[in-house]
Design a protein around this motif. Sequence first.
Motif, mmCIF file in Angstrom:
data_model
loop_
_atom_site.group_PDB
_atom_site.id
_atom_site.type_symbol
_atom_site.label_atom_id
_atom_site.label_comp_id
_atom_site.label_asym_id
_atom_site.label_seq_id
_atom_site.Cartn_x
_atom_site.Cartn_y
_atom_site.Cartn_z
ATOM 1 N N THR A 48 1.189 41.934 16.857
ATOM 2 C CA THR A 48 0.142 42.313 17.809
ATOM 3 C C THR A 48 0.780 42.595 19.161
ATOM 4 O OG1 THR A 48 -1.356 40.805 16.646
ATOM 5 C CG2 THR A 48 -2.098 41.667 18.758
ATOM 6 N N ARG A 96 -2.630 46.026 16.398
ATOM 7 C CA ARG A 96 -2.190 45.078 15.367
ATOM 8 C C ARG A 96 -1.593 45.893 14.239
ATOM 9 N NH1 ARG A 96 -6.142 40.931 14.667
ATOM 10 N NH2 ARG A 96 -4.951 40.077 16.399
ATOM 11 N N ASP A 134 -8.348 47.759 19.904
ATOM 12 C CA ASP A 134 -9.311 47.777 20.999
ATOM 13 C C ASP A 134 -8.660 48.456 22.190
ATOM 14 O OD1 ASP A 134 -11.264 45.177 22.748
ATOM 15 O OD2 ASP A 134 -11.196 47.349 22.956
ATOM 16 N N SER A 173 -4.556 32.072 16.076
ATOM 17 C CA SER A 173 -4.947 32.643 17.369
ATOM 18 C C SER A 173 -4.095 31.977 18.425
ATOM 19 C CB SER A 173 -6.430 32.388 17.628
ATOM 20 O OG SER A 173 -6.809 32.885 18.895
ATOM 21 N N ARG A 230 -10.986 31.266 23.613
ATOM 22 C CA ARG A 230 -10.549 32.292 22.686
ATOM 23 C C ARG A 230 -11.033 31.962 21.286
ATOM 24 N NH1 ARG A 230 -4.228 33.787 22.435
ATOM 25 N NH2 ARG A 230 -4.400 35.882 21.643
ATOM 26 N N SER A 247 -9.747 33.962 15.361
ATOM 27 C CA SER A 247 -10.107 34.950 14.357
ATOM 28 C C SER A 247 -9.147 34.940 13.190
ATOM 29 C CB SER A 247 -10.118 36.342 15.006
ATOM 30 O OG SER A 247 -8.840 36.637 15.502
ATOM 31 N N ASP A 276 -5.775 37.651 19.444
ATOM 32 C CA ASP A 276 -6.681 38.629 20.036
ATOM 33 C C ASP A 276 -6.484 38.650 21.542
ATOM 34 O OD1 ASP A 276 -9.225 37.765 17.675
ATOM 35 O OD2 ASP A 276 -7.952 39.543 17.714
#
Lengths: 114, 113
Positions: A31, A50, A56, A100, B91, B94, B99
């Motif tokens: 990413t 990604r 995005d 994450s 956050r 996911s 992200d």
Amino acid sequence: DARVTQTPRHKVTEMGQEVTMRCQPILGHNTVFWYRQTMMQGLELLAYFRNRAPLDDSGMPKDRFSAEMPDATLATLKIQPSEPRDSAVYFCASGPPWGSTEAFFGQGTRLTVV
Amino acid sequence: DAKTTQPNSMESNEEEPVHLPCNHSTISGTDYIHWYRQLPSQGPEYVIHGLTSNVNNRMASLAIAEDRKSSTLILHRATLRDAAVYYCILRLDSGGGADGLTFGKGTHLIIQP
């Protein structure tokens, strides 16, 4: 010592010129993020990828900005034509392909458009 | 992303503990609490993150309230090198990769010698 590498570190350009900023993410990270930092707006997310696909780019002005990942080791952010209001520090960050967890930031490219 | 609220600035003395607060009253059950800091002329760097339980690492500790509506980043013994802007970020986990982070204004931590 794995790190995100950004080039150039500093760029001064004239209004109307094309600017290309480059980023080498940490090997194995899937990413890649582009952020912009100004005194007025703080840190803003411009776009992220990604596995080299754009996920995005809603934070990016579409008319003059473009972001690409030609391969897994290179991300580019291009501004054409540049304007004085684009003057900012542009950060690239990369993240690993699990959970994450943390993002690792580069040192940034300080762009000045005169 | 749910919003966080942090004091604009805090001041502390070198070699003393520092407690940096963050309020996040609208946090959802799947939001992780992340802390980043940005040293002068550097990119942000990860400090710590947690979900419900308190967390410790070599840089800091994270204390999370039982209702998760607030958290505190603890620097146990501040040095001049800890002077930075500290960001508290929520956050969503996911999975499958990080992200984008939404940075607020953060807390500007000043360390006095």
